[in-house]
Structures are given as C-alpha cells and as structure tokens.
Design a protein around this motif. Structure first.
Motif, short mmCIF file in Angstrom:
data_model
loop_
_atom_site.label_atom_id
_atom_site.label_comp_id
_atom_site.label_asym_id
_atom_site.label_seq_id
_atom_site.Cartn_x
_atom_site.Cartn_y
_atom_site.Cartn_z
N TRP A 101 0.84 -1.20 0.00
CA TRP A 101 0.00 0.00 0.00
C TRP A 101 0.88 1.26 0.00
CZ3 TRP A 101 -0.05 3.49 4.17
CH2 TRP A 101 -0.94 4.57 4.01
N PHE A 102 1.90 1.26 0.85
CA PHE A 102 2.79 2.43 0.96
C PHE A 102 3.49 2.70 -0.37
CE2 PHE A 102 6.93 4.36 1.97
CZ PHE A 102 6.51 5.49 2.66
N LEU A 141 -9.10 1.55 6.48
CA LEU A 141 -8.57 2.85 6.88
C LEU A 141 -7.59 3.41 5.86
CD1 LEU A 141 -7.86 2.33 10.69
CD2 LEU A 141 -9.72 3.62 9.65
N PHE A 142 -7.08 2.57 4.98
CA PHE A 142 -6.00 2.98 4.09
C PHE A 142 -6.55 3.32 2.71
CE2 PHE A 142 -4.37 0.07 7.29
CZ PHE A 142 -3.39 0.86 7.88
N ASP A 147 -12.57 4.05 0.20
CA ASP A 147 -13.43 4.60 -0.85
C ASP A 147 -14.07 3.50 -1.68
OD1 ASP A 147 -12.70 7.16 -0.05
OD2 ASP A 147 -11.02 7.27 -1.47
N VAL A 148 -13.30 2.46 -1.95
CA VAL A 148 -13.84 1.31 -2.69
C VAL A 148 -15.00 0.70 -1.92
CG1 VAL A 148 -13.34 -1.02 -3.50
CG2 VAL A 148 -11.69 0.82 -3.91
N LEU A 149 -14.81 0.53 -0.62
CA LEU A 149 -15.85 -0.08 0.20
C LEU A 149 -17.12 0.77 0.21
CD1 LEU A 149 -16.59 -2.40 2.10
CD2 LEU A 149 -15.73 -1.02 4.00
N CYS A 150 -16.96 2.08 0.34
CA CYS A 150 -18.13 2.96 0.33
C CYS A 150 -18.91 2.84 -0.96
CB CYS A 150 -17.70 4.40 0.57
SG CYS A 150 -17.35 4.81 2.29
N ARG A 151 -18.20 2.76 -2.08
CA ARG A 151 -18.90 2.64 -3.37
C ARG A 151 -19.71 1.34 -3.43
NH1 ARG A 151 -14.04 4.53 -5.61
NH2 ARG A 151 -13.49 2.46 -6.37
N GLY A 189 -8.76 6.78 11.60
CA GLY A 189 -10.19 6.53 11.72
C GLY A 189 -11.04 7.78 11.74
N ARG A 190 -10.51 8.86 12.29
CA ARG A 190 -11.28 10.10 12.32
C ARG A 190 -11.58 10.61 10.91
NH1 ARG A 190 -9.76 9.79 17.43
NH2 ARG A 190 -10.75 11.14 18.98
N GLY A 191 -10.59 10.50 10.04
CA GLY A 191 -10.83 10.91 8.66
C GLY A 191 -11.84 10.01 7.97
N GLN A 192 -11.71 8.70 8.18
CA GLN A 192 -12.66 7.79 7.56
C GLN A 192 -14.07 8.01 8.12
OE1 GLN A 192 -12.98 3.72 8.80
NE2 GLN A 192 -12.92 2.98 6.69
N SER A 193 -14.17 8.29 9.42
CA SER A 193 -15.48 8.51 10.02
C SER A 193 -16.20 9.70 9.39
CB SER A 193 -15.32 8.73 11.53
OG SER A 193 -16.58 8.93 12.14
N ARG A 194 -15.47 10.78 9.15
CA ARG A 194 -16.08 11.93 8.49
C ARG A 194 -16.59 11.56 7.10
NH1 ARG A 194 -11.71 14.50 11.21
NH2 ARG A 194 -10.37 14.32 9.36
N HIS A 195 -15.83 10.73 6.40
CA HIS A 195 -16.23 10.29 5.06
C HIS A 195 -17.51 9.44 5.15
CE1 HIS A 195 -15.62 9.27 0.84
NE2 HIS A 195 -15.77 7.99 1.14
#
Length: 302
Positions: A101-102, A141-142, A147-151, A189-195
C-alpha cells in the motif's frame, strides 16, 4: 429528578468463520446474550460450515460482513487481481499488504472486484445483504481501500452500519495498553469517520477494544473499557474463541499469543462482571440492525 439518557453498547465479535473452534466460542457467547453481532469472513475455508452451524442454532446471532484482503485465498480469479496475491495465490499478510500500500502497488479496481465477489458470497451464504460491515485488520482505513468499500455499500438498502475506528484521546491517554497502535488507528479513523458520515452510513460514536495479546491477560480488560468510554453509542470490538489450531500459520503463530488472546477474551466476556459493568455504566446491549438505516452524528473530538 433528571433521567440519565440510556447508552447503547454493541458487542461485535470479529472473524466469524475463521476457524471451527473460533466460531463455536462466538456462538456460545451469543447464546449467553453477550454478543450482539459477529462479522463473517466469507473467503475463509470454514465459512460455509460456520454459517451452517449458525443456521442449525436458529440464526439468532446477527451476522455482518468482514471484508478481507489479508487472510487466506481470494474469491476472485487470481489472474484478475495480481496486485493482491502472492505467487501461491493467497493474500499478502498484513505487514506485506501495508508495504505494498505504501509503495502504491495495490490496484483499486482489483480490490473492488474481489470485494464484489465477497459481498455476493455473503448474500449467498446468509440470504440477504449485510446490515453491518467492518474490515478485517482495519484495511479500510488505508486510502483508497475505504473509498472502494463505500462505493460497494452505497446502493444497499438500508445502508449498513459501518464501524468507526476512533476513541477519545483522553481514553487513549488514561487507559493503558497498545497506545501507539490505538493512536495511529484513531488518527486514520477520524478521517474515515467523516467520510462515512458524509455518505450517510450509520455507525458508533466510539470504538473500544483495540489491543495486543498481553493486554488481554488482565481479567478486567473489558470492564475497564466500559468504565472509560463516553457518549451514547459505543462498539466493543472483540475476538473471542475456543482454542483453534486451524488458525496457526494462517492468522497467527504458535508463540505470538494470538491463540490465547481469543481464549482469554471469551473467558472475560463470559464472566458475570462484564454484564454487571455494562449495566453500571448505563449501557443497553444493541444489535447493529437497530442502528442500520439510522443516521448517526459524527463522533466528537475529545
């Protein structure tokens, strides 16, 4: 005299289906009224027999989906997802996954393809789309994995409850154990939570239970979390199970403590002190189905 608002506690056992003894332990806890949901690893070689056992026991335990990219073999043809698999056709384990991922070596369309297979497999096994979702080893989280999961989840009706991986900073400071891990995951997680909030997925205010094996030697491990956590909707993440040799070489080694951690977690959750601590903290046990489709507000910073 004012009445204190009732708080809700979800007790979610991850890794349903990872191994037969792990599944047995989770189902035993559910029969005791402790577990309010468990997340199914659909690509595990033991997934089908675990769901069969779940049905034999009345299907009372709520099952969610545990999207996975780091354990066992994929469901999609390996030739179509080369960035996700090793030469032997299995997923890269978490340390290698994170390195790739990195370095930008993971292909988002391949992740989406694999998770479409996994989502369909969940529906085929359980009989309906998941009402709650959390990723195995927090890979969502990465970016761009989340984003893929949300779609994938966005078209589902109702939108499933999706785990928020965050806890108050003061709890990280005051509650000992795995602080570096908790801080890093909470920051992501805070960033993902806002998304997730922006896309209307219901979820918890805070997550409890991120740990490492040596922390779970303490019989008060779970009760300390319950006493420390604020706010209205708290999810307690856990990984209970009976001693399960099928996990060796897949999810753990014989000496890293992870096998015993699952046994310890089962023991502490079955202890009467756990339910007593939940009641004393003002929690009512809640299933993810009660929250699915209900818009939750963003967790507040602390």
């Amino acid at each position: 005299m004012s009445v204190k608002p009732q708080r809700r506690l979800l007790v979610i056992a991850d890794d349903f289906g990872i191994g037969p003894n792990t599944t047995t332990g989770i189902l035993q806890l559910a029969a005791h009224g402790v577990i309010t949901g468990s997340a199914l690893l659909v690509n595990s070689p033991y997934a089908e027999q675990s769901v069969r056992k779940w049905r034999q026991l009345g299907s009372a335990l709520e099952l969610g989906w545990h999207p996975n990219l780091t354990l066992d073999s994929p469901l999609a043809p390996t030739a179509q997802i080369p960035s996700l698999v090793r030469d032997d056709g299995t997923f890269w384990p978490l340390p290698d996954f994170l390195k790739r991922w990195f370095l930008g070596l993971l292909d988002p369309p391949e992740i989406e393809l694999e998770w479409r297979y996994q989502l369909q497999r969940f529906i085929d096994l359980v009989g309906h789309p998941p009402l709650f979702v959390n990723c195995h080893q927090h890979v969502g989280l990465f970016a761009p994995v989340g984003d893929v999961l949300c779609r994938l989840l966005a078209p589902l009706k109702p939108k499933p409850y999706v785990r928020r991986i965050q806890e108050p900073w003061r709890v990280v400071q005051n509650l000992a154990g795995a602080r570096a891990k908790r801080s890093f995951l909470g920051w992501l997680g805070r960033g993902q939570s806002r998304h997730l909030d922006a896309h209307g997925f219901p979820g918890n205010d805070w997550l409890a239970g991120i740990t490492k094996p040596e922390c779970v030697l303490d019989p008060d491990f779970f009760t300390r979390w319950l006493k420390a956590m604020p706010d209205k909707v708290v999810e307690l993440m856990c990984h209970p199970g009976r001693l399960d040799p099928t996990l060796v070489g897949r999810d753990c080694t014989e000496s890293d403590g992870l096998l015993q951690q699952r046994v310890n977690e089962l023991r502490w959750l079955r202890a009467p002190e756990f339910m007593e601590a939940a009641a004393e903290a003002g929690f009512r046990l809640t299933s993810p189905a009660e929250l699915a489709g209900v818009r939750q507000t963003s967790a507040r910073s602390a």
